[in-house]
Design a protein around this motif. Structure first.
Motif, PDB file in Angstrom:
ATOM      1  N   HIS A 156     -11.152  -1.951   1.646  1.00 11.49           N
ATOM      2  CA  HIS A 156      -9.821  -2.548   0.950  1.00 11.49           C
ATOM      3  C   HIS A 156     -10.533  -3.033  -0.900  1.00 11.49           C
ATOM      4  CE1 HIS A 156      -9.864  -5.218   4.990  1.00 11.49           C
ATOM      5  NE2 HIS A 156      -9.519  -3.919   5.588  1.00 11.49           N
ATOM      6  N   TYR A 183      -8.031  -0.386  -2.136  1.00 10.34           N
ATOM      7  CA  TYR A 183      -6.714  -0.744  -2.053  1.00 10.34           C
ATOM      8  C   TYR A 183      -5.968  -1.329  -3.346  1.00 10.34           C
ATOM      9  CZ  TYR A 183      -6.258  -2.080   3.303  1.00 10.34           C
ATOM     10  OH  TYR A 183      -6.441  -2.037   4.567  1.00 10.34           O
ATOM     11  N   GLU A 219       1.070  -1.318   0.212  1.00  6.76           N
ATOM     12  CA  GLU A 219      -0.055   0.477  -0.378  1.00  6.76           C
ATOM     13  C   GLU A 219       0.790   1.091  -0.373  1.00  6.76           C
ATOM     14  OE1 GLU A 219      -3.026  -1.292  -1.343  1.00  6.76           O
ATOM     15  OE2 GLU A 219      -3.626   0.199   0.059  1.00  6.76           O
ATOM     16  N   THR A 257      -3.140  -0.554   6.762  1.00  9.55           N
ATOM     17  CA  THR A 257      -2.937  -1.932   6.478  1.00  9.55           C
ATOM     18  C   THR A 257      -2.944  -2.151   7.502  1.00  9.55           C
ATOM     19  OG1 THR A 257      -0.849  -0.733   6.758  1.00  9.55           O
ATOM     20  CG2 THR A 257      -2.048  -1.023   4.300  1.00  9.55           C
ATOM     21  N   GLY A 259      -1.918  -5.191  -2.791  1.00 10.97           N
ATOM     22  CA  GLY A 259      -2.534  -5.439  -1.597  1.00 10.97           C
ATOM     23  C   GLY A 259      -3.913  -5.597  -1.052  1.00 10.97           C
ATOM     24  N   GLY A 260      -4.647  -5.630  -2.298  1.00 16.08           N
ATOM     25  CA  GLY A 260      -6.604  -6.509  -1.675  1.00 16.08           C
ATOM     26  C   GLY A 260      -6.695  -7.783  -1.488  1.00 16.08           C
ATOM     27  N   LYS A 299      -8.989   5.678   2.307  1.00 19.64           N
ATOM     28  CA  LYS A 299      -8.239   5.745   3.266  1.00 19.64           C
ATOM     29  C   LYS A 299      -8.691   6.903   4.039  1.00 19.64           C
ATOM     30  CE  LYS A 299      -4.832   2.693   2.052  1.00 19.64           C
ATOM     31  NZ  LYS A 299      -4.951   2.483   0.896  1.00 19.64           N
TER      32      LYS A 299
END
Lengths: 202, 557
Positions: free
Chosen positions: B346, B349, B300, B328, B353-354, B318
């Motif tokens: 999520h 992301y 991320e 995270t 990352g997701g 975020k």
């Protein structure tokens, strides 16, 4: 005991225990906590509201829009981040955009926001910080980065006919460091900043 | 600089958990081995008609779990259906049948998947008397089952594994309720609201209007995290400033989510009479946790992908006050425990990352997992691990003095097959049945392309693992997804519990075999490494093919 009688007994115990536990955990517990909150921490328990001249103008924790009736940003106020909650900062419909990293709609939105923020503040597109280009996860983010707040100083000062350094010092006074020095990020609370800004007039 | 603050932030969390490991673990061991009832408990047993001094066979224990959860299912369903006549319902209509089923299954199954937007769907009474009650008791059920399995390992030649009603009562009244009450007060001090005000319309600073929500949030927020439930009072869950106002409340919520799952290995070590066994289990959990957190945070922070690179950082979805690492950290904790709360979205992301929250769940929620379910999940994998080691050297495998024979291996194998089956079949059917496929792709999926498949895969992974987090762009409030996800939650919760309790019964009945020179020690780094390997192979690797169609394709192409 026969199997059916055993089952009947277990079902009875289950039903009675669920009723008692609902009374204890579902009624008693939240009421006791509410009582403690309302007596000992009434400000927080009722939403950390912000008042101007005795009138509640919002919550310090919940972001709000500073737009005209058509939804255009008002230049005399510091602007918050983009919001995906309803039509923007709808506190009854918290939400992120949930747009994925390759979603064409998100890519287009970021480009559009960059152009808008740059023109609105008369700065280069490269100067626009990330938080001004992205919607938060709640859609109610009360904060912006210090960079985004400082970027807006010139515009706000000009609109209000105030000296730029006076507005800048209000921003600097409203920069909040990380919690305990290392938790989270440095922030500026937009509502508190705008309230402080409005107080300059008088 | 930001790496340094991230390290200090994580270090603070680790230190708090380390300080809690012994006292909390020992306290839980005392709760579940004490012969004494509290006065209030004696009254409760009289009221419900239970003799606390009698113990149960595994079948009888299981019957208690299933009846209790079944009654809970009906309670939560009816409360939603009858919402219009309940007090403090904010004028909201009755919840529709399909959604009521899904929500009831979700909260009874310790999952807290939410196909609905809470502030637009659930009044206060449903939230506190239905959903929050299950937040307590579904957590207590998970802990009870884990304790029953530990007793099975610890006992020899015993026909019983404890008394479900006693374990449920003590777990609720002596553990979850006091910590939740304290947690709720701390959260209120941080700004989490607790009132019955409903919506208040205010005039904003620039002359607009805003409807500020109220609600008994702090009382629910505490147990939602402590019981690894995760169901938000608001749609934005722990990203909503009224649920999680500051960076420090966010760290505190991490502590709440992790404290019981990470302390249960101590309880296990104490109850089997060898604290080193607890440390070995803890080491496996902590290794996965740290590795996963570092990978997600790095991905991320790097912010690869078209939109994050264009914006200059992966900040879509975020909150400014948490920043990337605060997000995270919460996302890792929430998906590595079976909580499923989110303080960042999520779905937004980066592609790889997701994938991490998904992989976290695909591990089977064992690092450290849900309250109770994390411990019993990892003990099942430990049994598989000693079996694999036994095969390699040609010896009858044993774990803590118990022979791992055909019965035990069958039960352990069946346990680990349930979750992948539910995830893969559920996802596959959503795209394979022609009529359903059209519905899923046109109504449910929010993002186009590979990311859309990820949304559906994430949903079934979350449901079958009783996590409850989501790629929240997905519209799950459809007949197909409400039904199948509800079923995946119930089957993913209770079928494994049947196998765990059967295993507990079979182990309790055995005699203990003394350790010999040929016995593999299960407290050494060698075993820790083996258990980590087995966990990766039997769980996460199962999903590699389907991950290549979703996040891997999106992130690497």
């Amino acid at each position: 005991m026969s199997a059916s009688r055993t089952n009947l007994r277990s079902a009875g115990v289950a039903l009675r225990s669920m009723l008692v536990l609902t009374a204890v955990l579902g009624v008693g517990y939240p009421l006791v906590i509410t009582g403690i909150g309302q007596l000992a921490l009434p400000g927080q328990a009722n939403g950390t509201t912000v008042s101007v001249d005795g009138e509640t103008v919002g919550s310090a924790l919940i972001g709000q829009s500073f737009v005209d009736t058509e939804g255009n940003p008002l230049p005399e106020w510091f602007q918050p981040r983009p919001s995906a909650a309803g039509d923007g900062y709808d506190a009854g419909a918290s939400s992120g955009s949930n747009l994925g990293p390759e979603n064409p709609d998100l890519i287009a939105a970021i480009e559009e926001r960059r152009t808008q923020v740059a023109e609105f503040n008369e700065v280069e597109e490269t100067e626009v910080p990330s938080d001004a280009l992205t919607a938060s996860s709640s859609g109610l983010d009360p904060h912006i980065s210090p960079e985004y707040a400082l970027l807006q100083v010139t515009r706000v000062a000009a609109e209000r006919g105030l000296p730029e350094n006076q507005v800048r010092s209000v921003v600097e006074a409203n920069i909040q460091g990380r919690d305990i020095g290392f938790l989270g990020e440095t922030t500026v609370n937009v509502l508190r900043l705008n309230v402080a800004l409005d107080a300059l007039k008088g | 600089m930001d790496v340094l603050t991230a390290v200090i932030q994580f270090g603070t969390l680790a230190l708090i958990l380390a300080l809690l490991y012994r006292p909390l673990g020992e306290y839980m061991a005392r709760i579940f081995t004490s012969r004494k009832d509290l006065k209030i408990e004696r009254g409760f047993y009289r009221l419900i008609g239970v003799d606390s001094s009698t113990e149960q066979s595994w079948q009888s224990y299981l019957r208690g779990v299933l009846w209790f959860s079944g009654v809970g299912l009906i309670f939560v369903y009816l409360l939603q259906r009858l919402q219009t006549v309940l007090p403090y319902s904010l004028g909201l209509p009755a919840v529709p049948e399909g959604l009521s089923f899904n929500t009831a299954a979700s909260f009874v199954g310790n999952t807290n998947w939410q196909s609905y937007s809470p502030e637009l769907t659930m009044g206060y009474t449903v939230q506190i008397a239905g959903l929050a009650v299950q937040n307590f008791v579904s957590a207590a059920v998970g802990i009870a089952v884990a304790i029953a399995l530990v007793r099975g390992i610890a006992r020899s030649r015993s026909g019983t594994i404890g008394n479900f009603w006693v374990d449920l009562t003590r777990g609720t009244l002596r553990l979850l309720l006091p910590i939740s009450a304290l947690g709720a007060i701390i959260l209120m001090a941080g700004g989490v609201i607790q009132n019955f005000n409903g919506f208040t319309e205010i005039s904003t600073l620039s002359g607009g209007t805003q409807n500020l929500p109220g609600g008994p949030v702090a009382s629910q927020e505490a147990i939602k995290n402590l019981g690894t439930n995760g169901g938000g009072f608001f749609n934005a869950n722990a990203a909503h400033p009224f649920e999680n106002p500051t960076a420090w409340t966010s760290l505190f919520q991490n502590v709440l989510m992790l404290m019981i799952p990470f302390a249960l290995p101590r309880t296990f070590g104490r109850m089997v009479g060898d604290k080193r066994q607890g440390y070995a289990i803890l080491a496996v959990m902590a290794t996965f946790y740290v590795a996963s957190l570092v990978i997600l945070s790095s991905l991320e922070r790097a912010g690869r992908g078209t939109a994050p690179e264009l914006a200059g950082a992966a900040l879509e979805g975020k909150e400014q006050r948490f920043g990337i690492f605060g997000s995270t950290l919460f996302g890792s904790t929430s998906t590595l425990t079976s909580t499923g709360a989110v303080n960042s979205m999520h779905d937004s992301y980066t592609a790889l990352g997701g994938m991490m929250p998904m992989l976290n769940m695909m591990l089977g929620e064992v690092a450290p997992g849900g309250v109770g379910s994390g411990l019993y999940g990892l003990l099942i994998l430990a049994i598989i691990a000693v079996f694999v080691a036994g095969l390699l050297v040609g010896r009858t495998p044993e774990y803590l003095g118990k022979k791992i024979g055909p019965t035990q291996i069958k039960l352990a194998s069946l346990y680990i097959l349930v979750m992948p089956t539910l995830v893969l079949v559920g996802t596959a059917l959503s795209f394979a049945i022609p009529g359903i496929r059209d519905d899923v792709t046109s109504t449910s999926i929010w993002n186009p392309g590979n990311h859309g498949l990820s949304e559906v895969l994430y949903a079934f992974t979350s449901a079958a693992n009783n996590n409850g987090s989501a790629f929240a762009g997905l519209t799950a409030n459809t007949p197909w997804l409400n039904t199948t996800l509800g079923l995946a939650i119930l089957l993913g919760r209770f079928i494994p519990i049947v196998f765990v309790l059967a295993l507990a019964g079979s182990l309790a009945a055995q005699d203990k075999v003394p350790a010999t020179a040929g016995t593999m020690p299960t407290h050494r780094p060698l075993f820790v490494g083996l258990l980590i390997g087995v966990t990766l192979i039997v769980t996460a690797l199962t999903f590699f093919p389907v991950l290549t169609l979703g996040p891997l394709a999106e992130g690497l192409l």
